[in-house]
Design a protein around this motif. Structure first.
Motif, PDB file in Angstrom:
ATOM      1  N   ALA A  71       0.833  -1.202   0.000  1.00  0.00           N
ATOM      2  CA  ALA A  71       0.000   0.000   0.000  1.00  0.00           C
ATOM      3  C   ALA A  71       0.871   1.257   0.000  1.00  0.00           C
ATOM      4  O   ALA A  71       0.568   2.240  -0.694  1.00  0.00           O
ATOM      5  CB  ALA A  71      -0.931  -0.001   1.208  1.00  0.00           C
ATOM      6  N   HIS A  72       1.960   1.215   0.784  1.00  0.00           N
ATOM      7  CA  HIS A  72       2.883   2.356   0.816  1.00  0.00           C
ATOM      8  C   HIS A  72       3.532   2.547  -0.547  1.00  0.00           C
ATOM      9  O   HIS A  72       3.670   3.686  -1.033  1.00  0.00           O
ATOM     10  CB  HIS A  72       3.956   2.125   1.878  1.00  0.00           C
ATOM     11  N   ARG A  73       3.904   1.441  -1.190  1.00  0.00           N
ATOM     12  CA  ARG A  73       4.526   1.532  -2.511  1.00  0.00           C
ATOM     13  C   ARG A  73       3.545   2.072  -3.546  1.00  0.00           C
ATOM     14  O   ARG A  73       3.919   2.894  -4.385  1.00  0.00           O
ATOM     15  CB  ARG A  73       5.047   0.158  -2.934  1.00  0.00           C
ATOM     16  N   ARG A  74       2.285   1.643  -3.472  1.00  0.00           N
ATOM     17  CA  ARG A  74       1.278   2.163  -4.405  1.00  0.00           C
ATOM     18  C   ARG A  74       1.063   3.655  -4.215  1.00  0.00           C
ATOM     19  O   ARG A  74       0.925   4.411  -5.186  1.00  0.00           O
ATOM     20  CB  ARG A  74      -0.039   1.404  -4.233  1.00  0.00           C
ATOM     21  N   SER A  75       1.039   4.089  -2.937  1.00  0.00           N
ATOM     22  CA  SER A  75       0.864   5.518  -2.662  1.00  0.00           C
ATOM     23  C   SER A  75       2.035   6.325  -3.204  1.00  0.00           C
ATOM     24  O   SER A  75       1.846   7.396  -3.799  1.00  0.00           O
ATOM     25  CB  SER A  75       0.736   5.726  -1.150  1.00  0.00           C
ATOM     26  N   ALA A  92       1.625  11.286 -10.517  1.00  0.00           N
ATOM     27  CA  ALA A  92       0.949  12.586 -10.521  1.00  0.00           C
ATOM     28  C   ALA A  92       1.926  13.705 -10.841  1.00  0.00           C
ATOM     29  O   ALA A  92       1.615  14.626 -11.613  1.00  0.00           O
ATOM     30  CB  ALA A  92       0.271  12.837  -9.171  1.00  0.00           C
ATOM     31  N   ALA A  93       3.131  13.635 -10.250  1.00  0.00           N
ATOM     32  CA  ALA A  93       4.144  14.658 -10.530  1.00  0.00           C
ATOM     33  C   ALA A  93       4.580  14.589 -11.991  1.00  0.00           C
ATOM     34  O   ALA A  93       4.776  15.633 -12.647  1.00  0.00           O
ATOM     35  CB  ALA A  93       5.345  14.470  -9.610  1.00  0.00           C
ATOM     36  N   GLU A  94       4.738  13.363 -12.517  1.00  0.00           N
ATOM     37  CA  GLU A  94       5.099  13.207 -13.921  1.00  0.00           C
ATOM     38  C   GLU A  94       4.012  13.788 -14.831  1.00  0.00           C
ATOM     39  O   GLU A  94       4.323  14.434 -15.839  1.00  0.00           O
ATOM     40  CB  GLU A  94       5.308  11.730 -14.245  1.00  0.00           C
ATOM     41  N   ASP A  95       2.763  13.565 -14.475  1.00  0.00           N
ATOM     42  CA  ASP A  95       1.665  14.069 -15.292  1.00  0.00           C
ATOM     43  C   ASP A  95       1.637  15.590 -15.309  1.00  0.00           C
ATOM     44  O   ASP A  95       1.354  16.213 -16.336  1.00  0.00           O
ATOM     45  CB  ASP A  95       0.326  13.529 -14.767  1.00  0.00           C
ATOM     46  N   VAL A  96       1.915  16.202 -14.158  1.00  0.00           N
ATOM     47  CA  VAL A  96       1.949  17.667 -14.099  1.00  0.00           C
ATOM     48  C   VAL A  96       3.049  18.201 -15.004  1.00  0.00           C
ATOM     49  O   VAL A  96       2.834  19.141 -15.782  1.00  0.00           O
ATOM     50  CB  VAL A  96       2.163  18.141 -12.646  1.00  0.00           C
ATOM     51  N   ARG A  97       4.240  17.600 -14.911  1.00  0.00           N
ATOM     52  CA  ARG A  97       5.353  18.066 -15.750  1.00  0.00           C
ATOM     53  C   ARG A  97       5.043  17.861 -17.235  1.00  0.00           C
ATOM     54  O   ARG A  97       5.335  18.742 -18.060  1.00  0.00           O
ATOM     55  CB  ARG A  97       6.646  17.328 -15.371  1.00  0.00           C
ATOM     56  N   LEU A 125      -4.355  13.396 -20.362  1.00  0.00           N
ATOM     57  CA  LEU A 125      -4.894  12.643 -19.234  1.00  0.00           C
ATOM     58  C   LEU A 125      -4.462  11.179 -19.319  1.00  0.00           C
ATOM     59  O   LEU A 125      -4.706  10.502 -20.318  1.00  0.00           O
ATOM     60  CB  LEU A 125      -6.419  12.745 -19.220  1.00  0.00           C
ATOM     61  N   ARG A 126      -3.844  10.680 -18.271  1.00  0.00           N
ATOM     62  CA  ARG A 126      -3.338   9.310 -18.238  1.00  0.00           C
ATOM     63  C   ARG A 126      -4.488   8.311 -18.388  1.00  0.00           C
ATOM     64  O   ARG A 126      -5.518   8.416 -17.728  1.00  0.00           O
ATOM     65  CB  ARG A 126      -2.598   9.054 -16.925  1.00  0.00           C
TER      66      ARG A 126
END
Length: 227
Positions: free
Chosen positions: A104-108, A115-120, A150-151
């Motif tokens: 779960a931590h890895r998925r988060s 999300a950061a990649e999508d913003v860039r 949009l991914r």
């Protein structure tokens, strides 16, 4: 390679033992056979959805089968899950429960990274739109980039060419935006106009908008001509 089991959409009986109607079957030489007759009757069903559980169950099962169902709308078989040995499924469940928190931590962490990649990427796509179409309003360029990049959307921005900021892909994204937002294209489709006919009819209007956007308000040649 795992065997393929078909989920039945209509009542069918086994051609060997005549058991039925069957929920799932295997076709061998075009003949429907039940799971018991094909040696798969002892397997248990694992629906798709949990990637780790599916992978671990498949790896731990000496025999498994892929369950498919025909999608009539898309006219293709689509994966529904797996048939695996009960012991392998239980071992996989135990392993998944043991490291659930770490996964779960890895998925988060992965979601945050994506999300950061999508913003860039969206910012880079918007910047390329502005470079190719200096006359487009900045807010419109950002809106086009956000929509097409949009991914998981399958739009041109997520294609290989789009991710490479290919000029043709960027132009295609802007053209699609103009088609839907600045013309009567959607209304024509709703009225029954064939898609290709509607596009051909509106092509001059769309190209006029693109041509205008290709001209910068600060173009020195345009400024000189106005003076």
């Amino acid at each position: 390679m795992p065997a393929q089991v078909i989920e039945v959409l209509k009542p069918i009986h086994c051609a060997l033992c005549h058991h039925g109607p069957l929920l799932r079957l295997v076709r061998e030489a075009g003949v429907p056979q039940c799971l018991d007759c094909t040696g798969l009757g002892h397997l248990v069903y694992l629906p798709r959805g949990d990637v780790a559980l599916t992978r671990r169950s498949r790896e731990g099962s000496s025999l498994c089968a892929v369950v498919l169902r025909f999608n009539r709308r898309r006219r293709r078989y689509e994966r529904q899950g797996l048939l695996v040995e009960a012991e392998a499924l239980q071992r996989a469940l135990t392993r998944c429960e043991a490291d659930a928190e770490a996964r779960a931590h890895r998925r988060s962490r992965d979601r945050a990274r994506r999300a950061a990649e999508d913003v860039r990427f969206t910012e880079a796509f918007a910047a390329e739109i502005q470079r190719l179409f200096p006359g487009i309003p900045p807010a419109r360029a950002r809106a086009v980039a956000a929509h097409t990049a949009l991914r998981g959307s399958g739009r041109v921005g997520r294609s290989a060419a789009g991710r490479a900021l290919d000029g043709g892909a960027v132009t295609a994204a802007v053209r699609a935006s103009v088609r839907h937002h600045d013309t009567e294209y959607d209304a024509l489709l709703l009225a029954g106009t064939p898609r290709l006919e509607a596009r051909a009819r509106l092509a001059p209007v769309i190209e006029a908008v693109l041509t205008a956007w290709r001209q910068s308000d600060q173009d020195p040649v345009a400024e000189r001509d106005r003076r």
